[in-house]
Scaffold this motif. Sequence first.
Motif, PDB file in Angstrom:
ATOM      1  N   GLU A 181       0.852  -1.187   0.000  1.00  0.00           N
ATOM      2  CA  GLU A 181       0.000   0.000   0.000  1.00  0.00           C
ATOM      3  C   GLU A 181       0.886   1.235   0.000  1.00  0.00           C
ATOM      4  N   SER A 182       0.434   2.270  -0.678  1.00  0.00           N
ATOM      5  CA  SER A 182       1.157   3.546  -0.680  1.00  0.00           C
ATOM      6  C   SER A 182       0.273   4.615  -0.052  1.00  0.00           C
ATOM      7  N   LYS A 183       0.921   5.558   0.640  1.00  0.00           N
ATOM      8  CA  LYS A 183       0.183   6.669   1.236  1.00  0.00           C
ATOM      9  C   LYS A 183       1.150   7.813   1.502  1.00  0.00           C
ATOM     10  N   ILE A 184       0.614   8.992   1.767  1.00  0.00           N
ATOM     11  CA  ILE A 184       1.428  10.154   2.094  1.00  0.00           C
ATOM     12  C   ILE A 184       1.642  10.194   3.601  1.00  0.00           C
ATOM     13  N   ASP A 185       2.900  10.271   4.004  1.00  0.00           N
ATOM     14  CA  ASP A 185       3.216  10.249   5.432  1.00  0.00           C
ATOM     15  C   ASP A 185       4.642  10.757   5.631  1.00  0.00           C
ATOM     16  N   ILE A 186       5.096  10.771   6.860  1.00  0.00           N
ATOM     17  CA  ILE A 186       6.468  11.175   7.167  1.00  0.00           C
ATOM     18  C   ILE A 186       7.438  10.145   6.594  1.00  0.00           C
ATOM     19  N   ARG A 187       8.611  10.612   6.133  1.00  0.00           N
ATOM     20  CA  ARG A 187       9.547   9.720   5.458  1.00  0.00           C
ATOM     21  C   ARG A 187      10.840   9.489   6.251  1.00  0.00           C
ATOM     22  N   LEU A 188      10.856   9.900   7.515  1.00  0.00           N
ATOM     23  CA  LEU A 188      12.020   9.623   8.345  1.00  0.00           C
ATOM     24  C   LEU A 188      12.197   8.118   8.513  1.00  0.00           C
ATOM     25  N   PHE A 189      13.452   7.690   8.597  1.00  0.00           N
ATOM     26  CA  PHE A 189      13.722   6.275   8.790  1.00  0.00           C
ATOM     27  C   PHE A 189      13.261   5.825  10.176  1.00  0.00           C
ATOM     28  N   LYS A 246      -0.313  12.279  14.428  1.00  0.00           N
ATOM     29  CA  LYS A 246       0.675  12.335  13.341  1.00  0.00           C
ATOM     30  C   LYS A 246       0.739  13.733  12.731  1.00  0.00           C
ATOM     31  N   ARG A 247      -0.425  14.344  12.514  1.00  0.00           N
ATOM     32  CA  ARG A 247      -0.452  15.698  11.939  1.00  0.00           C
ATOM     33  C   ARG A 247       0.249  16.684  12.862  1.00  0.00           C
ATOM     34  N   ARG A 248      -0.021  16.597  14.150  1.00  0.00           N
ATOM     35  CA  ARG A 248       0.624  17.501  15.110  1.00  0.00           C
ATOM     36  C   ARG A 248       2.135  17.268  15.146  1.00  0.00           C
ATOM     37  N   PHE A 249       2.523  16.026  15.112  1.00  0.00           N
ATOM     38  CA  PHE A 249       3.945  15.666  15.161  1.00  0.00           C
ATOM     39  C   PHE A 249       4.687  16.227  13.947  1.00  0.00           C
ATOM     40  N   GLY A 272       6.143  12.620   2.197  1.00  0.00           N
ATOM     41  CA  GLY A 272       6.006  12.160   0.820  1.00  0.00           C
ATOM     42  C   GLY A 272       5.326  10.814   0.810  1.00  0.00           C
ATOM     43  N   GLU A 273       5.475  10.102  -0.273  1.00  0.00           N
ATOM     44  CA  GLU A 273       4.833   8.801  -0.410  1.00  0.00           C
ATOM     45  C   GLU A 273       5.671   7.740   0.296  1.00  0.00           C
ATOM     46  N   VAL A 274       5.007   6.893   1.071  1.00  0.00           N
ATOM     47  CA  VAL A 274       5.671   5.768   1.734  1.00  0.00           C
ATOM     48  C   VAL A 274       4.980   4.480   1.298  1.00  0.00           C
ATOM     49  N   TYR A 275       5.680   3.361   1.469  1.00  0.00           N
ATOM     50  CA  TYR A 275       5.206   2.090   0.925  1.00  0.00           C
ATOM     51  C   TYR A 275       5.256   1.016   2.001  1.00  0.00           C
ATOM     52  N   GLU A 276       4.085   0.452   2.301  1.00  0.00           N
ATOM     53  CA  GLU A 276       3.985  -0.573   3.336  1.00  0.00           C
ATOM     54  C   GLU A 276       3.726  -1.936   2.723  1.00  0.00           C
ATOM     55  N   LEU A 277       4.497  -2.914   3.153  1.00  0.00           N
ATOM     56  CA  LEU A 277       4.296  -4.304   2.753  1.00  0.00           C
ATOM     57  C   LEU A 277       3.310  -4.899   3.743  1.00  0.00           C
ATOM     58  N   VAL A 278       2.043  -4.938   3.351  1.00  0.00           N
ATOM     59  CA  VAL A 278       0.955  -5.112   4.304  1.00  0.00           C
ATOM     60  C   VAL A 278       0.870  -6.511   4.902  1.00  0.00           C
ATOM     61  N   LYS A 279       1.553  -7.487   4.326  1.00  0.00           N
ATOM     62  CA  LYS A 279       1.509  -8.839   4.884  1.00  0.00           C
ATOM     63  C   LYS A 279       2.666  -9.108   5.843  1.00  0.00           C
TER      64      LYS A 279
END
Length: 461
Positions: A181-189, A246-249, A272-279
């Motif tokens: 899944e892709s979504k917009i979120d924070i991109r820090l490691f 998350k928005r406040r952070f 930016g865009e982040v990518y989660e391996l949902v399984k």
Amino acid sequence: MVDFKGLEEAASFVKAGNRFTVIGHYDADGITASAIAGQMLKRMKKRFDIVTTKQLDEERLKRLKKLEGDLIFVDIGSGTISDLEELLPDKNICVIDHHKPEKRQSNFIVFNPHLFGYDGSNDVSGAGMTYFVAREVDERNKDLSKIAIVGAVGDMQDSKGRLLSLNREILADGESVSEIESKIDIRLFGRQSRPLVKFLSYSSDPFLPGLTADDEACKRFIKSLGIPLYRDNKWLHYVDLSDDEKRRFISALYVYGRKNGVPDAVLKTLVGEVYELVKEKERTELRDAKEFATLLNACGRHDKAMLGVEICMGDRGEAYRKASNLLQRHRKMLRDGIEWVQKHGVKEMKYIYVIDASYVIKDTLIGVISGMLYGASVVRRDKPVIGISVDNEGVMKISSRANWELVRKGLDLGKVMREAAESVGGTGGGHNIAAGASIRPEKKEQFLKKANELVREQLFR
């Protein structure tokens, strides 16, 4: 759907053979490409071996003569087509790669995006090209798209904030089979694997003045936002936060960065865009494509690339445990490398920055650290960074990194590294945004002078 000339030929090559050796590059992209090829062959019940390598020099190519069966090169090979033809004339060969090819015609199969109007620097990775072959062989291999996305992220092809071009076709495949899944979120490691305090205090890309390396300051920052450190007696991770938290952070972190001198160009990369391996299991490195890729890079750059291949092919036991330990060591060495550069300084030439870490920073890490210097605000974004190290055989290894602003102005580090290295009897090449070279140590100053001239010609012509 991609329809390159060479795709059908590559798929036919795989279908026709019975015994293969897959040769892959040792970084995250090469590891994922090797694993995709391995899974494809395993599902076809073909006999195969996988080997990984830093480079294809004459000595390594001669050793390949002794390997059984047909050879599949993934994420490597395009820069040595003539050598492959000369040194392996009796081998059946297929090169699946995304680096600029040495030449356009070959005696064997070359499946490469540069031959068909795409740029391997950001349109598609080596893992992506290997995935297209696997999908062409069998549509059921679409589940391997998630591993290709990890390879693309590991190759920094999302550095503009999202994956582009052919990578999006791969992403769409992964989403269609509910693997990613892709979504917009924070991109820090560390958004998945690290407790919130460590998520901030371990941040080195970008470097956060007053927060990085200071757990207590991070605790105060988080508490000031009304966000608890614990929930249900467990340390909170970023992914545990509510949408409002998350928005406040993110908002507070952006304001903090501006107040503390973090460049706007760096702050713009926070989200930016982040990518989660949902399984994959939540709160582990394997759930997030960026963290997964870093785990694989840790394996490759510490001479354990096959651990990464095993993980990509499904091992969640011993291989994953060993790789997780390697990752901790890897991240510490990166932080130590950044601190060494901050302490000893950067040599500034007119058109390039130079970090000479010969015999101090490993040749397998100097490129990663060079690229991190922009985010750590050690150098400005107005010039490319040239990192220097020496390998165990006494060869000087040059790693260069740039940013997309410089590339848009005309910078091509692949060409700079190739021409500067050849001018001193060495070898080089790579992408426009990241490239490398190998030279003799006594040629260093001559090489740097030539590289400086070439960058001037590209950016100020």
